[in-house]
Design an enzyme around this catalytic site. Structure first.
Site, mmCIF file in Angstrom:
data_model
loop_
_atom_site.group_PDB
_atom_site.id
_atom_site.type_symbol
_atom_site.label_atom_id
_atom_site.label_comp_id
_atom_site.label_asym_id
_atom_site.label_seq_id
_atom_site.Cartn_x
_atom_site.Cartn_y
_atom_site.Cartn_z
ATOM 1 N N ARG A 57 28.978 15.182 33.445
ATOM 2 C CA ARG A 57 30.435 15.237 33.553
ATOM 3 C C ARG A 57 31.137 15.338 32.194
ATOM 4 O O ARG A 57 32.187 15.929 32.079
ATOM 5 C CB ARG A 57 30.910 13.992 34.298
ATOM 6 C CG ARG A 57 32.254 14.181 34.948
ATOM 7 C CD ARG A 57 32.548 13.087 35.894
ATOM 8 N NE ARG A 57 32.274 11.779 35.293
ATOM 9 C CZ ARG A 57 32.547 10.636 35.876
ATOM 10 N NH1 ARG A 57 33.088 10.620 37.058
ATOM 11 N NH2 ARG A 57 32.282 9.496 35.303
ATOM 12 N N HIS A 196 6.604 8.527 39.957
ATOM 13 C CA HIS A 196 5.936 8.885 38.703
ATOM 14 C C HIS A 196 4.529 8.310 38.592
ATOM 15 O O HIS A 196 3.713 8.787 37.819
ATOM 16 C CB HIS A 196 6.806 8.526 37.485
ATOM 17 C CG HIS A 196 6.773 7.083 37.088
ATOM 18 N ND1 HIS A 196 7.552 6.134 37.670
ATOM 19 C CD2 HIS A 196 6.042 6.441 36.164
ATOM 20 C CE1 HIS A 196 7.316 4.966 37.112
ATOM 21 N NE2 HIS A 196 6.392 5.111 36.188
ATOM 22 N N GLU A 234 4.347 -6.437 34.955
ATOM 23 C CA GLU A 234 5.085 -6.068 33.749
ATOM 24 C C GLU A 234 5.400 -7.329 32.976
ATOM 25 O O GLU A 234 5.737 -8.356 33.581
ATOM 26 C CB GLU A 234 6.396 -5.375 34.124
ATOM 27 C CG GLU A 234 6.186 -4.042 34.793
ATOM 28 C CD GLU A 234 7.516 -3.400 35.133
ATOM 29 O OE1 GLU A 234 8.132 -2.837 34.236
ATOM 30 O OE2 GLU A 234 7.932 -3.487 36.296
ATOM 31 N N HIS A 260 5.463 2.718 44.230
ATOM 32 C CA HIS A 260 4.278 2.841 43.374
ATOM 33 C C HIS A 260 3.047 2.126 43.975
ATOM 34 O O HIS A 260 1.959 2.687 44.032
ATOM 35 C CB HIS A 260 4.539 2.250 41.989
ATOM 36 C CG HIS A 260 5.761 2.791 41.313
ATOM 37 N ND1 HIS A 260 6.199 4.079 41.497
ATOM 38 C CD2 HIS A 260 6.646 2.226 40.443
ATOM 39 C CE1 HIS A 260 7.295 4.282 40.769
ATOM 40 N NE2 HIS A 260 7.587 3.171 40.133
ATOM 41 N N LYS A 360 7.962 -8.798 37.441
ATOM 42 C CA LYS A 360 8.454 -8.721 36.061
ATOM 43 C C LYS A 360 8.160 -10.064 35.401
ATOM 44 O O LYS A 360 7.998 -11.079 36.077
ATOM 45 C CB LYS A 360 9.960 -8.475 36.066
ATOM 46 C CG LYS A 360 10.334 -7.181 36.815
ATOM 47 C CD LYS A 360 11.075 -6.214 35.940
ATOM 48 C CE LYS A 360 11.467 -4.956 36.662
ATOM 49 N NZ LYS A 360 10.983 -3.730 36.047
#
Ligand code: BG6
Length: 531
Positions: A57, A196, A234, A260, A360
């Site tokens: 934008r 991914h 993670e 995932h 996490k």
């Protein structure tokens, strides 16, 4: 995936292609997409007859966009660094178009700008649109393409493919809705839903390992396997700027397990496809998801655990609680950890528990799949285990097969060997294949996936029925955890999750592997009793 990429150079070069990146001002574009496209161009996969056009934008010149992207590739790119020689070649094909996705009156201008660039390069208008926007702009972006008359008629369908980032919906209902709305404009074969994880080299190797070798696959079933664990851990908490999104619409279940982790499960559990082609592989993955069920009957708390990290001292350094992170509601009940016991109700896997967890602020960044085999029927030998120079008697250990997806990518088989000496004593030993033996810098997941999408190979993208089946499995957890009575169980940052996650396995005499990894490996985390 029938094409072979030799290590000596590309066998298939992408020619005559326009890549449109919606959301060109965002993090994903700078950190992943442009560095991946630069690398593909550098390595000769993306020819000079192609254009990469950032769409966003804000008003910006081509030059400003190029400068910003050069900085991004320098910071986030893999391997070969940007130089005054390599960059201009790519930059000549990099453009910026200002466009407000929500303003259809602007659509005509989008097409005219894109066509002008294409004409300048002699391109015919074969396009890949990558939706790297906020999720609520996925549909408006496609509507914008439609309003701009950039969606080709059915007979020329192949001229436009659209890559949709995750999250594809927030739950089963919203995912079905989004799908329905996209399908009003696009055909399923034009929609590339990206995960991914499927682009990671070691994830792709799971299929090759299983179906390209004869020695392990005969053991891959309920007769020989005791259980399978999948861990995606993670060490980081909520990265800056992501708090608002994660807290309102994310959580470990939606953010990582639903996509995932379940994709990893599909690859480790699926039947061999009749052909190594997209539809055959996706059919087999779908069957796994359709047969996936909670590991136990009864309420969700019997088979799934939601956790949230609390403040802790890791190696003497204070780490914030989730609730104290930026842009997190002070009374948030969002889970930052999830563990699940599941089963796959089919002939191969009946009775074999699958344990999955992701979180996490765990002790390490590590993703792995651990396959634990059954013990030999009779324990004839004494087992010795050594830690440094100290050796002692231990319980017999089952054989394990470990796929280390990241970091230090490897495949490891653990088995028992005779400890040298006059007695029959067993010592567990490892046989390991380390990816670094290839001496090849592993490609980034986005390089592989962008290349596949440009080629029109959808093998590594998620089909709508797979997605639907994955959401169906998650639905009971989403519902149970959205109740005002539900509170995730706290775990100190830097530990392997809440107590109930350990109890999921303990009740059957099993325990999680606590893998090493990077960063806070070996760290001692101590709860601070707050957060
Ligand atoms: C993303 C999640 O899809 O995957 C992030 O949204 C997570 O929260 C990331 O950190 C993990 O990916 P990787 O490749 O670093 O393991």
């Amino acid at each position: 995936m029938s094409q072979v990429i030799s290590t000596s150079g590309p066998t298939l070069v992408i020619d005559d292609m326009t890549v449109l990146i919606f959301g060109a001002s965002g993090d994903l574009t700078a950190r992943k997409l442009i560095p991946a496209l630069f690398r593909l161009h550098h390595d000769g996969f993306l020819s000079e007859k192609s254009a990469v056009i950032g769409v966003a934008r804000r008003e910006k010149s081509h030059e400003t966009f190029r400068d910003e992207m050069r900085k991004a590739v320098t910071e986030f790119g893999r391997g070969k660094k940007v130089t005054d020689e390599s960059w201009p070649k790519f930059a000549n094909q990099l453009f910026y178009v200002q466009h407000d996705i929500n303003d259809n009156a602007d659509a005509e201008n989008l097409r005219l700008q894109v066509e002008k660039i294409e004409q300048g390069l002699g391109l015919s208008g074969r396009r890949l649109a990558y939706l790297a926007t906020a999720p609520e702009l996925f549909l408006p972006s496609v509507e914008s393409l439609h309003a701009a008359k950039m969606v080709p008629p059915a007979e020329e369908r192949d001229k436009l493919r659209v890559v949709v980032e995750k999250p594809f919906g927030q739950d089963l209902e919203s995912s079905l809705e989004l799908n329905k709305a996209l399908r009003r404009i696009l055909h399923e074969s034009q929609i590339y839903r990206i995960d991914h994880y499927l682009g990671k080299e070691t994830v792709q190797n799971i299929l090759l390992f299983r179906f390209g070798n004869a020695i392990f696959e005969p053991l891959f079933n309920r007769n020989h396997i005791d259980h399978i664990e999948i861990t995606t851990a993670e060490s980081q908490g909520i990265e800056g700027g992501r708090g608002g999104y994660y807290d309102q619409s994310g959580g470990a279940l939606r953010d990582v397990l639903q996509n995932h982790v379940l994709q990893l499960l599909c690859l480790i559990a699926m039947e061999p496809p009749a052909l190594f082609e997209a539809e055959y592989i996706r059919n087999e993955k779908l069957k796994v998801l359709q047969a996936l069920a909670p590991g136990r009957s009864g309420p969700v708390s019997e088979w799934a655990v939601a956790g949230q990290y609390a403040a802790a001292a890791i190696n003497g350094k204070r780490v914030k609680a989730y609730l104290d992170e930026d842009r997190i509601a002070p009374d948030s009940r969002r889970e930052t950890f999830v563990a699940v016991e599941a089963r796959i109700d089919n002939w191969r896997w009946a009775g074999v528990p699958f344990y999955m967890r992701t979180g996490k602020r765990m002790p390490a960044r590590v993703t792995e799949i651990a396959v634990t085999f059954k013990l030999p029927p009779l324990n004839l030998f004494t087992t010795i285990e050594c830690d440094g120079n100290l050796c002692g008697l231990a319980e017999t250990r089952p054989n394990t097969l470990l796929f280390r997806i990241q970091p230090k990518e490897s495949i490891r088989v653990s088995f028992s060997a005779k400890r040298p000496g006059m007695q029959y004593q067993v010592q567990p030993v490892d046989m390991e294949f380390d990816y670094s033996n290839f001496e090849i810098d592993l490609p980034e997941a986005y390089e592989r996936l962008l290349l596949d999408a440009m080629r029109g190979d959808s093998t590594l993208f998620t089909r709508s029925d797979e997605l639907e089946a994955a959401w169906k499995f998650c639905e009971p957890m989403l519902q149970a955890w959205s109740s005002p009575d539900h509170h995730p169980e706290l775990y100190p940052a830097g530990t392997w999750g809440p107590r109930s996650a350990h109890e999921l396995l303990q009740r059957t005499g099993r325990k999680w592997r606590n893998p090493g990894g990077t960063q806070v490996e070996g760290a001692k985390a101590a709860a601070l009793g707050e957060g």
